[in-house]
Design a protein around this motif. Sequence first.
Motif, PDB file in Angstrom:
ATOM      1  N   ALA A  44      62.706  -5.000  36.010  1.00  0.00           N
ATOM      2  CA  ALA A  44      64.115  -4.903  36.432  1.00  0.00           C
ATOM      3  C   ALA A  44      64.351  -5.799  37.643  1.00  0.00           C
ATOM      4  O   ALA A  44      63.431  -6.110  38.406  1.00  0.00           O
ATOM      5  N   GLU A  45      65.592  -6.214  37.806  1.00  0.00           N
ATOM      6  CA  GLU A  45      65.980  -7.120  38.893  1.00  0.00           C
ATOM      7  C   GLU A  45      65.666  -6.525  40.271  1.00  0.00           C
ATOM      8  O   GLU A  45      65.724  -5.315  40.469  1.00  0.00           O
ATOM      9  N   ILE A  46      65.381  -7.397  41.215  1.00  0.00           N
ATOM     10  CA  ILE A  46      65.047  -6.987  42.574  1.00  0.00           C
ATOM     11  C   ILE A  46      66.224  -6.290  43.267  1.00  0.00           C
ATOM     12  O   ILE A  46      66.045  -5.407  44.102  1.00  0.00           O
ATOM     13  N   SER A  47      67.442  -6.654  42.898  1.00  0.00           N
ATOM     14  CA  SER A  47      68.629  -6.058  43.522  1.00  0.00           C
ATOM     15  C   SER A  47      68.982  -4.691  42.942  1.00  0.00           C
ATOM     16  O   SER A  47      69.780  -3.960  43.529  1.00  0.00           O
ATOM     17  N   GLY A  48      68.395  -4.339  41.828  1.00  0.00           N
ATOM     18  CA  GLY A  48      68.748  -3.109  41.127  1.00  0.00           C
ATOM     19  C   GLY A  48      68.658  -1.834  41.944  1.00  0.00           C
ATOM     20  O   GLY A  48      69.581  -1.017  41.913  1.00  0.00           O
ATOM     21  N   PRO A  49      67.567  -1.608  42.676  1.00  0.00           N
ATOM     22  CA  PRO A  49      67.484  -0.360  43.437  1.00  0.00           C
ATOM     23  C   PRO A  49      68.619  -0.171  44.431  1.00  0.00           C
ATOM     24  O   PRO A  49      69.185   0.913  44.551  1.00  0.00           O
ATOM     25  N   VAL A  50      68.982  -1.231  45.137  1.00  0.00           N
ATOM     26  CA  VAL A  50      70.065  -1.140  46.124  1.00  0.00           C
ATOM     27  C   VAL A  50      71.406  -0.950  45.428  1.00  0.00           C
ATOM     28  O   VAL A  50      72.213  -0.089  45.823  1.00  0.00           O
ATOM     29  N   LEU A  51      71.651  -1.734  44.375  1.00  0.00           N
ATOM     30  CA  LEU A  51      72.945  -1.653  43.694  1.00  0.00           C
ATOM     31  C   LEU A  51      73.109  -0.340  42.930  1.00  0.00           C
ATOM     32  O   LEU A  51      74.200   0.238  42.925  1.00  0.00           O
ATOM     33  N   ALA A  52      72.052   0.147  42.273  1.00  0.00           N
ATOM     34  CA  ALA A  52      72.162   1.410  41.534  1.00  0.00           C
ATOM     35  C   ALA A  52      72.521   2.555  42.476  1.00  0.00           C
ATOM     36  O   ALA A  52      73.426   3.341  42.203  1.00  0.00           O
TER      37      ALA A  52
END
Length: 134
Positions: A44-52
């Motif tokens: 999964a994309e690196i930005s996913g945790p912050v954006l989710a």
Amino acid sequence: MNLELALRMTEAAVKQAYREGARISVAIVDDGGNLVSFQRMDGAEISGPVLARGKAYTSVALRRPTSELPALAAADGELAGLAGAGFVCFGGGLPLWSGYGETERVVGGIGVSGGTIAQDVACAEAGASAWSGR
């Protein structure tokens, strides 16, 4: 909102992501925006945790799906400047409601990030369906 239910919701979102061909991060928060459950698929994309997590928080704070926010947060929109205030203003976040009528209230939220907006919304809806079927 409890951990068992939150885990079922994250699992339902991940299963939908497999069907969609997406690699996502999914976050479940309680009514105060506090993280209850989180999963990130391999690749999964690196930005996913912050954006989710941001989408889940935003949906709780504003008591609306984040897919409604792009038009509202536009320069001439009713909520202009909202994105600059740290809210995530694109699809993939849904508030979770409990009760009916006057007793209805937001008890948590789900946020998904990593696919297209349509995939994120579909995965969030799949996770939310575990809430509605509790």
